[in-house]
Structure formats: structure tokens, C-alpha cells
Scaffold this motif. Structure first.
Motif, mmCIF file in Angstrom:
data_model
loop_
_atom_site.group_PDB
_atom_site.id
_atom_site.type_symbol
_atom_site.label_atom_id
_atom_site.label_comp_id
_atom_site.label_asym_id
_atom_site.label_seq_id
_atom_site.Cartn_x
_atom_site.Cartn_y
_atom_site.Cartn_z
ATOM 1 N N PHE A 379 -37.086 49.463 32.008
ATOM 2 C CA PHE A 379 -36.909 47.854 32.008
ATOM 3 C C PHE A 379 -35.492 47.486 31.330
ATOM 4 C CE2 PHE A 379 -37.956 43.641 30.467
ATOM 5 C CZ PHE A 379 -38.434 43.086 31.644
ATOM 6 N N VAL A 384 -33.221 43.802 35.882
ATOM 7 C CA VAL A 384 -33.988 43.144 35.073
ATOM 8 C C VAL A 384 -33.279 42.176 34.385
ATOM 9 C CG1 VAL A 384 -34.964 43.613 32.965
ATOM 10 C CG2 VAL A 384 -35.257 45.448 34.670
ATOM 11 N N TYR A 422 -39.826 47.033 41.234
ATOM 12 C CA TYR A 422 -40.419 46.301 40.244
ATOM 13 C C TYR A 422 -41.228 45.189 40.979
ATOM 14 C CZ TYR A 422 -36.802 47.928 37.103
ATOM 15 O OH TYR A 422 -35.942 48.682 36.298
#
Length: 465
Positions: A379, A384, A422
Motif C-alpha cells: 500500500f 496509492v 487494487y
């Protein structure tokens, strides 16, 4: 729905000859009409719900009409697409939007077009009418995942109208068959058309970016960065056939039943993963509690309805789901079988199989029917950061956190090609809404305000990823 599949194919180029959207350096993000973007997202989602693209499993499904609808909505604004037929009425849609910087790896933006069945008698509204009431859009697929499909379509249509060209290549894929194993969808395309994904390194899809308000009042946005793996196991017991009136210590059903009770009743130990450590540490920090890696279950009380899924992400799980034995009331059968749905955390597949083998005992044969990998990505990084920034723009109090999903998405198939995925289909939810109960549930619905929020966040993210 705007013409037959053949007509739509004739009007669209193959991917290798895709039309490049015109670059217009003067078309800054502000040139996009956000109000029109929101309204179109709602109307597209409503129209998609009204196309019952039901997947019944066992190869029986029908995405043709909705795939044609998607191709038509893209064609209306000059975006070429390819319809890829993988079975009878099993249809995928692929389109490419060419970015300004061809030196960068591209992004796969994908959704699935199929939905699970819905029994209309159980619903308070027609599950395929796309009804809007009480501030929600109701219908099968509203959260899984025609809401995200609509966000994608509305966003790229807005870009085309504004002649906005993204920084990097974006591959749009609307898969078939996600709800029944993806054999006619992502797995087929990865195995048979891998060239479609050449030059793409990252992917975004469903079940992430939604808000959960925890007991401290903080609003978190769960971004999916990990998924449990699957081992669907068949257990077989062999015994001695005989008359139902005789004493039979070698009864296969008795052996199997005892094994199933042990497996179904087993309390799996709580385990820590990289994603789980980040998630539960943040929950503890925001609620003023301490985080014990051996007992994250103590923090479930803080996340409301999300505990439904998150409780299954702190350990391996094993649920008996099928039993089969016998053919007559007075005949003891020679064999009996059962199916166990086993799910393992990233890095803990061996523990799952070893434990189930011990619980089953030496008299039970175990066969792996279906195996699918677990996923876990870091992450961190530009993607991100772009997700977090897009959320912050429209919700300055929102807190993005990575989470581990108990199920799986089409990102698993794409990972076979080295594509990192994701879950980010953003939506802001009312604190009282039990969002997880709506997946495959009765009266599935999505808040209209949540859709408006989500499509703006997705647009912002895609312009800056």
C-alpha cells in the motif's frame, strides 16, 4: 440496444487499430462538466441494471445485450471497442484510450458485466427495474458492480466530449463471468488474448474505496490491496455398503459426518498479514485501543457491518458447503462426499491444507477441486498516492486504509500477467448502511449521493494516476 453485435463490431476497429482520442492540451481537467458527469453516471447505472445480465453458473449466462450497450455508449463519443465472444452469449468488451506519455506503463480499468440471480419475490422492488427511491438506486448489480461500470463509462465519455487525453494509456475491460469463476471472462482473455494487456502494469477494479464510519466517528475508506486464496476441497469417505437395518461400523456417511463436524467447528488461529497489520493498527490508533496481532478480533466491534467480511480476514476459514451420499433409505452407501470451501490468507495456504487434513483424519480422501492464489500488494507508491489524493479532494476528513478481502476479483487473473491490482470503486456511504449485506443480497441498492461522489473521485484519480 443500439444494433447487433455484428454491427457494433463492424463499426469498431480491432484493438491494434484503435482510434487515438485527440490530444487537446487546452482541455484541462476543469473543462469537464462535473454536474453532467454525475447525472450521466446515475442514468447509465440505471440503464445497466435494467439489462438483466444474470450469471446462473455452470457456463449459463448472458452478457451479450449489456456488452452491446457498453460498446454503443463508447461508440457514441468516438471510442472504438472490441466485443470478444467466449461462449454462447458470453461477451467481453475491450477498449483502449491512448495516453500522452507512451513511455509509461498503462493502467487496466476493469469491471464485470454479469450479476448473480435475484428472486423478485424476496425484494421490495423489481430487482431489474432500476428504481430510484429514498435516495437510493435499487437493483441487482447496484453495488456489484454496475455502479463502477457506470462510473467508468461516464468518466471516459466526459473525457471524449472535452477532448481530454489522460497521461498514460488506459485499457477499459468489461469482463463476463466474474460471478462464476471468470472462465468466460478474465481467465479466458488472459490465457487466449494476453497481447491485449501488453504494456500494462497496474489495474483498478471493484470492492474498494468505499467508506466505513467506525465507532470513534472517523470515516475510513477501505482500499483493497489483498485477497484471500481459495481451496475448494472434496472430501470422500469409503466404507462398506450394506442393509440399512444392520449394525455397520464402517458406514461411510458416519465417517464423513464426523470429519465435517470437526472441520466446520474448528476455530482457526488468528494470523497477521502485512495488510492486516496496517489495517488493524489504524483501527486501534483511531479508537484509542491497543493492537494485539494475536487477537485483532477484539477490534471488530469498532467497524460495524464491515465486521461481516473483516472477521473472515484474520484467519484461514473452512466452511462445509455440499454433502452427497446414498440413493435409498434402507441402503448404507459405500461412499460419501462433501465439499469444503477453504480460504487462506496470503502466505498461509500450507497451514490450511495441513490442518484440514489432520481434522479430516486418515480415513478421508481429500481432492482439491479449485485452487486460486492469494494476493497481497504494498500500500504505497504513486497509484496509492493518487487514490488518497482523489479521496481527500472530495472528503478532507476521509482516511484511506488498505484492507484484505475475503473473496476475490478479476485482479487475480490479471496477476498471472504480472499486473498489480487494487480495489478502488469509490463511494461515500451513510454510516448506518450495512454495505456488505447488499452484495448478492436482497434489496441491493447504492446511495445516489454516493454515486455522485464516486464518479468525481474516480475521474480525479484517473487524471492524476
Amino acid at each position: 440496444m443500439g444494433g447487433s453485435a455484428a454491427q457494433l463490431k463492424a463499426s469498431a476497429s480491432r484493438l491494434g487499430q484503435d482510434r487515438t482520442m485527440e490530444s487537446n492540451t487546452g482541455a484541462a481537467p476543469s473543462a469537464i462538466d462535473l454536474e453532467l458527469l454525475e447525472e450521466e453516471c446515475i442514468s447509465i447505472c440505471q440503464e445497466m441494471i435494467r439489462i438483466p445480465s444474470v450469471n446462473h453458473g455452470d457456463g449459463i449466462g448472458d452478457e451479450r445485450a449489456i456488452a452491446e450497450y457498453v460498446a454503443k455508449k463508447l461508440s457514441e463519443v468516438g471510442i472504438a471497442s472490441e466485443l470478444i465472444v467466449t461462449g454462447e452469449n458470453r461477451v467481453n468488451v475491450v477498449a483502449k484510450i491512448v495516453g500522452r506519455d507512451q513511455s509509461r506503463p498503462g493502467l487496466v480499468l476493469h469491471g464485470h458485466l454479469d450479476v448473480v440471480p435475484a428472486n423478485a419475490e424476496d425484494w421490495s422492488v423489481d430487482p431489474f427495474a432500476g428504481v430510484i427511491k429514498d435516495g437510493y438506486l435499487w437493483g441487482r448489480g447496484a453495488v456489484d458492480m454496475k455502479d463502477m461500470d457506470a462510473m467508468i463509462l461516464a468518466t471516459v465519455r466526459a473525457w471524449a466530449r472535452a477532448k481530454y487525453q489522460p497521461e498514460r494509456n488506459i485499457l477499459l475491460v468489461f469482463f463476463a463471468d466474474e460471478e462464476a469463476g471468470s472462465e468466460y471472462g478474465s481467465r479466458y482473455l488472459v490465457a487466449n488474448r494476453p497481447e491485449i494487456f501488453d504494456g500494462y502494469s497496474e489495474a483498478i477494479s471493484e470492492v474498494g474505496g468505499f467508506s466505513v464510519t467506525i465507532t470513534s466517528g472517523h470515516r475510513l475508506y477501505f482500499i483493497e490491496g489483498a485477497q484471500k486464496g481459495i481451496n475448494w476441497l472434496q472430501l470422500r469417505a469409503k466404507g462398506e455398503a450394506g442393509h440399512g437395518s444392520f449394525i455397520n461400523p464402517k458406514n461411510a456417511i458416519t465417517k464423513l459426518s464426523a470429519a465435517i463436524v470437526r472441520i466446520g467447528g474448528y476455530e482457526w488461529p488468528q494470523l497477521e498479514t502485512k495488510t492486516g497489520a496496517k489495517f488493524w493498527s489504524k483501527i486501534a490508533e483511531l479508537t484509542g485501543e491497543s493492537y494485539d496481532p494475536k487477537n485483532p478480533r477484539a477490534l471488530l466491534k469498532h467497524i460495524g457491518g464491515a465486521a461481516r467480511m473483516m472477521g473472515a480476514t484474520i484467519s484461514n476459514t473452512s466452511n462445509p458447503t455440499m454433502l452427497n451420499a446414498g440413493y435409498k433409505a434402507n441402503v448404507i452407501p459405500q461412499t460419501a462426499t462433501a465439499v469444503v470451501d477453504g480460504r487462506f490468507l496470503p502466505g498461509f495456504e500450507d497451514e490450511l491444507l495441513e490442518t484440514i487434513s489432520k481434522l479430516a483424519g486418515p480415513d478421508i480422501e481429500i481432492e482439491v477441486l479449485v485452487r486460486d492464489k492469494a494476493l497481497e500488494v504494498d500500500f504505497e507508491g504513486p497509484l496509492v498516492e493518487a487514490m488518497s489524493a482523489a479521496l481527500a479532494k472530495y472528503d478532507s476528513e476521509g482516511i484511506p486504509v488498505p484492507y484484505l478481502m475475503s473473496g476475490g476479483t478479476d485482479n487475480k487473473a490479471l496477476s498471472d500477467l504480472g499486473i498489480i491490482g487494487y480495489g478502488f470503486s469509490p463511494v461515500r456511504l451513510p454510516p448506518e448502511l450495512d454495505f456488505f449485506a447488499l452484495f448478492h443480497g436482497v434489496d441491493e441498492r447504492i446511495p445516489i449521493d454516493g454515486l455522485r461522489f464516486g464518479v468525481k473521485v474516480l475521474n480525479e484519480f484517473l487524471q492524476n494516476c
